[in-house]
Design a protein around this motif. Structure first.
Motif, PDB file in Angstrom:
ATOM      1  N   ILE A 350       0.839  -1.202   0.000  1.00 34.75           N
ATOM      2  CA  ILE A 350       0.000   0.000   0.000  1.00 34.75           C
ATOM      3  C   ILE A 350       0.873   1.250   0.000  1.00 34.75           C
ATOM      4  N   HIS A 351       1.959   1.201   0.762  1.00 33.56           N
ATOM      5  CA  HIS A 351       2.868   2.344   0.844  1.00 33.56           C
ATOM      6  C   HIS A 351       3.491   2.646  -0.515  1.00 33.56           C
ATOM      7  N   ASP A 352       3.934   1.603  -1.229  1.00 33.45           N
ATOM      8  CA  ASP A 352       4.527   1.801  -2.553  1.00 33.45           C
ATOM      9  C   ASP A 352       3.523   2.428  -3.517  1.00 33.45           C
ATOM     10  N   ALA A 353       2.296   1.904  -3.521  1.00 37.26           N
ATOM     11  CA  ALA A 353       1.278   2.410  -4.443  1.00 37.26           C
ATOM     12  C   ALA A 353       0.925   3.862  -4.136  1.00 37.26           C
ATOM     13  N   CYS A 354       0.801   4.191  -2.857  1.00 40.51           N
ATOM     14  CA  CYS A 354       0.454   5.568  -2.488  1.00 40.51           C
ATOM     15  C   CYS A 354       1.613   6.526  -2.749  1.00 40.51           C
ATOM     16  N   ILE A 365       0.917  13.604 -14.035  1.00 37.50           N
ATOM     17  CA  ILE A 365       1.031  12.581 -15.072  1.00 37.50           C
ATOM     18  C   ILE A 365      -0.237  11.735 -15.009  1.00 37.50           C
ATOM     19  N   THR A 366      -1.162  11.968 -15.915  1.00 36.19           N
ATOM     20  CA  THR A 366      -2.490  11.358 -15.846  1.00 36.19           C
ATOM     21  C   THR A 366      -2.429   9.839 -15.881  1.00 36.19           C
ATOM     22  N   ARG A 367      -1.662   9.289 -16.801  1.00 34.27           N
ATOM     23  CA  ARG A 367      -1.586   7.831 -16.907  1.00 34.27           C
ATOM     24  C   ARG A 367      -1.037   7.220 -15.624  1.00 34.27           C
ATOM     25  N   ALA A 368      -0.041   7.857 -15.042  1.00 38.04           N
ATOM     26  CA  ALA A 368       0.548   7.347 -13.801  1.00 38.04           C
ATOM     27  C   ALA A 368      -0.451   7.427 -12.650  1.00 38.04           C
ATOM     28  N   GLU A 369      -1.260   8.481 -12.622  1.00 35.99           N
ATOM     29  CA  GLU A 369      -2.285   8.594 -11.574  1.00 35.99           C
ATOM     30  C   GLU A 369      -3.283   7.450 -11.669  1.00 35.99           C
ATOM     31  N   ALA A 372      -1.539   4.167 -10.613  1.00 36.71           N
ATOM     32  CA  ALA A 372      -1.302   4.113  -9.168  1.00 36.71           C
ATOM     33  C   ALA A 372      -2.606   3.935  -8.402  1.00 36.71           C
ATOM     34  N   LYS A 373      -3.680   4.530  -8.895  1.00 38.84           N
ATOM     35  CA  LYS A 373      -4.985   4.357  -8.249  1.00 38.84           C
ATOM     36  C   LYS A 373      -5.404   2.891  -8.281  1.00 38.84           C
ATOM     37  N   ARG A 374      -5.226   2.244  -9.431  1.00 35.43           N
ATOM     38  CA  ARG A 374      -5.564   0.817  -9.529  1.00 35.43           C
ATOM     39  C   ARG A 374      -4.704  -0.006  -8.579  1.00 35.43           C
ATOM     40  N   MET A 375      -3.421   0.330  -8.484  1.00 35.89           N
ATOM     41  CA  MET A 375      -2.528  -0.419  -7.601  1.00 35.89           C
ATOM     42  C   MET A 375      -2.890  -0.225  -6.129  1.00 35.89           C
ATOM     43  N   CYS A 376      -3.322   0.981  -5.774  1.00 34.92           N
ATOM     44  CA  CYS A 376      -3.765   1.233  -4.392  1.00 34.92           C
ATOM     45  C   CYS A 376      -4.960   0.356  -4.045  1.00 34.92           C
ATOM     46  N   ILE A 377      -5.908   0.277  -4.966  1.00 32.93           N
ATOM     47  CA  ILE A 377      -7.120  -0.507  -4.718  1.00 32.93           C
ATOM     48  C   ILE A 377      -6.785  -1.990  -4.603  1.00 32.93           C
ATOM     49  N   ILE A 378      -5.888  -2.471  -5.467  1.00 29.00           N
ATOM     50  CA  ILE A 378      -5.493  -3.884  -5.410  1.00 29.00           C
ATOM     51  C   ILE A 378      -4.748  -4.178  -4.112  1.00 29.00           C
ATOM     52  N   TYR A 394      -7.515  11.167  -1.258  1.00 26.15           N
ATOM     53  CA  TYR A 394      -7.221  11.553  -2.639  1.00 26.15           C
ATOM     54  C   TYR A 394      -8.442  12.082  -3.390  1.00 26.15           C
ATOM     55  N   GLY A 395      -9.597  12.141  -2.729  1.00 25.42           N
ATOM     56  CA  GLY A 395     -10.777  12.715  -3.366  1.00 25.42           C
ATOM     57  C   GLY A 395     -11.392  11.843  -4.439  1.00 25.42           C
ATOM     58  N   TRP A 396     -11.397  10.526  -4.242  1.00 23.94           N
ATOM     59  CA  TRP A 396     -12.025   9.618  -5.208  1.00 23.94           C
ATOM     60  C   TRP A 396     -13.519   9.549  -4.920  1.00 23.94           C
TER      61      TRP A 396
END
Length: 537
Positions: A350-354, A365-369, A372-378, A394-396
């Protein structure tokens, strides 16, 4: 509002005053003006000026400020420009110190330092910014007076005092406020300030000022309240450390180390720019790719005109750790998504993804956001509360309701690392929402003798994880059905299901329980209707 017409002339025609030529002038800058006595230099003996953002000038005396504030004592000890005797009485020659506080705060703070009538303070929220300014400028005596004034409201408004003291890192005042909020039966006594009897506060009590403290501090307060509620002596419950300020961001260095850049960023023949990470790893990159992916990096990597023709290597230092850049840079190129590092700990994943998400947002960087959002959820899939807090941070908005629903069915309350980053507001909202949902379940399952769901508890609210999973599945079905059925289709019995139980904190005069149109209230109403439908079958 008056407007000014700009008159333009052309070689073929005379002056025109057509409306298309009318323009609004920008408002003139406000001229500085003097503060009220004694800071208006009425006697002409001031030797410095404090100027606020609203252009108010406070004419002050350095000798007084040196005694009152060690901050200003150090500042004014620096060598000052030499001035003649004739200039000492010239206001234009006085040094001007720009400060960020507004005039009302500085006026009250300075009056505490001068031999004049002391200012009045109208409540805890009013006092907070003045106390913050006193701490910033290291005014020891003012801090002591303001802290005493703050604690005088401890019995009447303990949560407000707790929030302000926690915000300003006054651990002693925080502990007193926490003790006043979590009163033991043996400690009940009349309040010295009001004469009213001091009684235990309900654990559900809340104030907007608590939104300024961390969710972690609020968690500790709820835990302290729960333990003291069942304690027989004040000595059996140790007071925890509450002053945990909101972390502006999580640390940018993940748990792993990146000794060398991955391909193709390790090739010295690749690219026209070298990025140096915070740990000294070199990344050879193409400036054009990064400029296209990130407007921030486009400005950062822009070359001066003379350097554009140079054959020398362009080097740029980046604040991020090499492990973060190894994930971020491929997302700026037409390459496959990078593989996240393999970690044995959920916290590390979780720390790496955040950390990657923080960097992606920093450089826009839109693609990176999105990645990273998908990785946080996983990474946080098995921890609904952590997912909810991450989404709030993060305001999701599109996912908060989904994660909140899942967080309802965690068995017991526990501390999670995201509480150090998120304010108490989102945590409070999930506690209220969760209690409402659980009350619906318990009332339908146990009937008239249903126990009330706890607002906060470290004890399981249902017997097993399987039972919680069953109710979560039912809740998801109810939510899907509520989304399909319009309110007009409800029959009389279903409309009655919308009404909150007597004494519910969300009850309103309309009987719907919806204080405001948000997922924390209206979702519970839809959930109440649909759970009524499903169980009634």
């Amino acid at each position: 509002m008056a407007t000014t017409a700009l008159v333009t002339a052309s070689p073929q025609a005379g002056p025109t005053t057509d409306s298309s030529a009318t323009r609004f002038k920008s408002p003139p800058k406000q001229a500085p003006y003097a503060a009220n006595f004694p800071f208006n230099n009425a006697h002409g003996d001031a030797d410095a000026i404090l100027q606020t953002p609203d252009m108010t000038k406070f004419y002050i005396h350095r000798a007084v400020l040196r005694i009152a504030s060690s901050f200003f004592a150090d500042m004014l000890s620096l060598p000052q420009p030499a001035s003649s005797d004739s200039d000492s009485h010239n206001e234009s020659a006085l040094p001007v110190i720009l400060i960020s506080e507004n005039a009302d705060i500085i006026d009250r703070l300075l009056r505490m330092c001068y031999p004049v009538a002391k200012p009045c303070f109208f409540g805890v929220a009013f006092l907070s910014p003045i106390l913050g300014a006193a701490i910033k400028y290291q005014m020891t005596e003012a801090i002591a007076v303001l802290t005493k004034e703050l604690l005088s409201s401890c019995d009447s408004d303990p949560l407000q005092v707790f929030a302000v003291a926690c915000r300003h890192n006054l651990e002693g005042a925080v502990m007193q406020a926490a003790a006043a909020f979590c009163v033991l039966k043996q400690e009940q006594r009349p309040c010295p300030a009001t004469g009213r009897y001091r009684v235990p506060r309900p654990i559900t009590e809340y104030t907007e000022l608590m939104d300024t403290v961390s969710a972690s501090a609020y968690y500790q307060l709820l835990r302290f309240h729960t333990k003291r509620a069942s304690a027989t002596s004040v000595f059996t419950v140790p007071t925890p450390k509450f002053c945990l300020p909101l972390a502006p961001n999580r640390p940018s260095i993940p748990s792993g180390n990146q000794e060398q850049a991955p391909a193709p960023f390790d090739d010295t023949n690749h690219g026209d720019t070298v990025l140096y990470s915070s740990d000294g790893v070199k990344f050879y990159v193409h400036r054009s790719f990064l400029a296209f992916a990130s407007p921030v990096l486009r400005e950062r990597l822009a070359l001066p005109p003379d350097a554009a023709r140079s054959t020398c290597e362009h080097r740029v230092s980046i604040a991020e750790h090499g492990s973060i850049l190894a994930l971020l840079l491929p997302l700026c190129y037409p390459m496959a998504d990078p593989a996240m590092p393999t970690r044995s700990s959920h916290d590390d994943r979780i720390h790496d993804a955040c950390s990657l998400l923080d960097a992606a947002r920093k450089y826009k960087i839109t693609r990176a956001e999105e990645f990273a959002k998908r990785m946080c959820i996983i990474a946080a899939e098995s921890f609904p509360l952590r997912l909810y807090l991450i989404a709030s941070h993060y305001g999701w908005d599109d996912m908060i309701e989904q994660f909140a629903l899942r967080a309802v069915y965690e068995l017991a309350d526990a501390h999670v690392p995201e509480m150090d980053v998120v304010s108490a507001g989102p945590y409070r909202r999930i506690l209220v929402y969760r209690q409402k949902c659980r009350n619906v379940i318990l009332s339908k399952w146990h009937g008239g003798n249903a126990p009330q769901a706890q607002y906060w508890s470290q004890e399981p609210w249902v017997a097993s994880t399987g039972e919680a999973q069953f109710w979560m599945t039912l809740h998801q079905r109810a939510q899907e059905q509520a989304a399909r059925d319009p309110p007009a289709s409800l029959n009389v019995g279903e409309r009655l299901a919308l009404v909150d139980e007597p004494g519910s904190p969300s009850s309103s005069s309309s009987g719907t329980g919806c204080v405001r149109p948000s997922w924390t209230t209206c979702v519970c109403c839809r959930w109440r209707v649909c759970i009524w439908r499903i169980i009634a079958r």
